[in-house]
Design a protein around this motif. Structure first.
Motif, PDB file in Angstrom:
ATOM      1  N   ASP A   1     -48.706  -7.765  -3.750  1.00  0.00           N
ATOM      2  CA  ASP A   1     -47.655  -6.953  -2.965  1.00  0.00           C
ATOM      3  C   ASP A   1     -46.581  -7.122  -2.931  1.00  0.00           C
ATOM      4  N   ASN A   2     -45.956  -8.139  -4.186  1.00  0.00           N
ATOM      5  CA  ASN A   2     -44.463  -8.083  -4.662  1.00  0.00           C
ATOM      6  C   ASN A   2     -44.191  -6.717  -5.285  1.00  0.00           C
TER       7      ASN A   2
ATOM      8  N   SER B   1     -43.057  -4.088  -4.177  1.00  0.00           N
ATOM      9  CA  SER B   1     -42.582  -3.701  -2.830  1.00  0.00           C
ATOM     10  C   SER B   1     -41.313  -3.498  -3.711  1.00  0.00           C
TER      11      SER B   1
END
Length: 277
Positions: free
Chosen positions: A151-152, A155
């Motif tokens: 997810d990071n 992002s």
């Protein structure tokens, strides 16, 4: 008269003996049946628990295999060229040399290349992980890190793509020196983050897969699991074993641990020599 009386006594004794034997046999059979029922229920519960744990193990291994394959391919195709180009661009950006920054970036195509988000294979939910938590206390933390790391990356990819888009729009109108330094510094920083977070994702998914495989090899010997095999060309792109400090220190080697003994039940109290298998 005496003969009849003796016959009655023997008949009475015989009836009592038959009754006692019947009661003893019936009591013994009831104990046996009760014990078999307890063993059956216990084994059924153990088998249900085993199947739940095995299902969770297979889910984790399949998700990790998919995530590792995606992350390693992304690194080879995107992160490695990006890391190489950022190292070329870093000196002029640090020295704030506008002309060198512009000249160097013309030959670095990956710097202003938009990146695609990384697809993520979802890991088990927390309620599923609870089946393994007693055996692997660090499991929930590892799963969280493995999932969050991807997810990071995504992002950061979104932020970097947005910067590139803003730079392109501003460049049409004309950028001053300060704006050029701002965009190049930010894009360089976000490129570094993409490369770093890509490795963090690889580290956690690989560590999680290793821990679960180590556990399954001890608890479910002979069961086939989906595992991503890293070939020699890919190995050079894997992060070091201690890339994120502290986590590998919590790794448990289940091959060094004894398997838990079977639970002693009330039924086993009927026999000192009995054992639950």
């Amino acid at each position: 008269m005496n003969a009849v009386s003796n016959f009655d006594w023997w008949q009475f004794i015989s009836d009592v003996a038959s009754t006692v034997i019947g009661v003893v046999i019936g009591f013994g059979l009831s104990i046996l049946i009760h014990r078999l029922e307890i063993r059956y229920d216990e084994r059924k519960e153990q088998n249900t628990d085993r199947m739940r744990r095995l299902a969770c193990v297979k889910h984790i291994m399949a998700s990790c295999a998919a995530n590792i394959e995606t992350l390693i391919n992304f690194k080879i195709q995107m992160s490695v060229p990006l890391a190489e180009d950022t190292e070329v661009l870093r000196p002029p950006v640090k020295s704030r040399n506008i002309h060198e920054i512009i000249d160097f970036s013309m030959d670095l195509p990956s710097i202003f290349q938009g990146l695609s988000r990384i697809p993520k294979s979802e890991l088990p939910r927390q309620e599923e992980l609870l089946f393994l938590i007693d055996d692997i206390p660090m499991l929930i933390g590892l799963v969280h890190q493995s999932s969050t790391s991807i997810d990071n990356v995504n992002s950061t990819i979104d932020e970097r793509n947005s910067l590139i888009q803003q730079h392109a729009m501003q460049n049409i109108q004309g950028l001053n020196a300060q704006a050029i330094l701002y965009y190049y510094t930010m894009i360089l920083s976000q490129s570094d983050n993409v490369v770093m977070l890509n490795d963090i994702g690889l580290f956690f998914n690989q560590l999680l897969a290793e821990q679960i495989y180590n556990y399954a090899d001890h608890e479910f010997k002979g069961v086939k699991l989906l595992r991503f095999n890293i070939n020699e060309p890919q190995k050079q792109h894997m992060p070091p074993n201690d890339y994120v400090k502290g986590y590998r220190d919590q790794f448990r080697d289940f091959s060094l641990q004894e398997k838990p003994k079977a639970m002693f039940t009330l039924a086993d109290a009927y026999s000192q020599n009995s054992k639950v298998v």
